[in-house]
Write a protein that holds these residues in place. Sequence first.
Motif, mmCIF file in Angstrom:
data_model
loop_
_atom_site.group_PDB
_atom_site.id
_atom_site.type_symbol
_atom_site.label_atom_id
_atom_site.label_comp_id
_atom_site.label_asym_id
_atom_site.label_seq_id
_atom_site.Cartn_x
_atom_site.Cartn_y
_atom_site.Cartn_z
ATOM 1 N N ARG A 24 15.138 2.183 17.654
ATOM 2 C CA ARG A 24 16.095 1.549 18.553
ATOM 3 C C ARG A 24 15.563 0.183 18.967
ATOM 4 O O ARG A 24 14.457 -0.213 18.614
ATOM 5 N N ASP B 218 19.967 10.280 18.054
ATOM 6 C CA ASP B 218 19.644 8.886 18.368
ATOM 7 C C ASP B 218 18.311 8.754 19.109
ATOM 8 O O ASP B 218 17.983 7.704 19.643
ATOM 9 N N GLU C 288 11.623 -3.598 18.597
ATOM 10 C CA GLU C 288 11.941 -2.290 18.055
ATOM 11 C C GLU C 288 11.093 -1.264 18.800
ATOM 12 O O GLU C 288 9.907 -1.494 19.051
ATOM 13 N N SER D 101 10.360 3.139 19.110
ATOM 14 C CA SER D 101 10.562 4.434 18.477
ATOM 15 C C SER D 101 9.329 5.295 18.708
ATOM 16 O O SER D 101 8.403 4.900 19.415
ATOM 17 N N GLU E 226 22.884 1.731 21.314
ATOM 18 C CA GLU E 226 22.722 1.906 19.871
ATOM 19 C C GLU E 226 23.783 1.094 19.137
ATOM 20 O O GLU E 226 24.959 1.106 19.506
#
Length: 106
Positions: free
Chosen positions: A81, A74, A31, A33, A104
Amino acid sequence: MKNSFATILLFIALISSAQEKKELLKSQIAEVSCGECQFGLKGKGCDLAIRIDGKSYFADGTKIDDHGDAHAKDGFCEAIRKAKVTGKIENNRFKVTSFTLLPEQK
């Protein structure tokens, strides 16, 4: 005397390898971000972070703005993401050697 010298060399080699031990990671899906906006890390602004096994690390080797507008719908400040990453954890930071942002999921 030769045994003592060999023992000393072995001891030095063991200490050196212990001090240089770094957690090497294979390529994996993680992950990714904004560390501050999405992962709750303390920082001085929006910076890219990678979460592996539930633990988040700021990333070195790629930047949040290298992957589009962080504040877009996004973007990393708005969404978590997935990316295929390779690197190592060093000094509580993820040192990126490769980073591929995955499409995505809808």
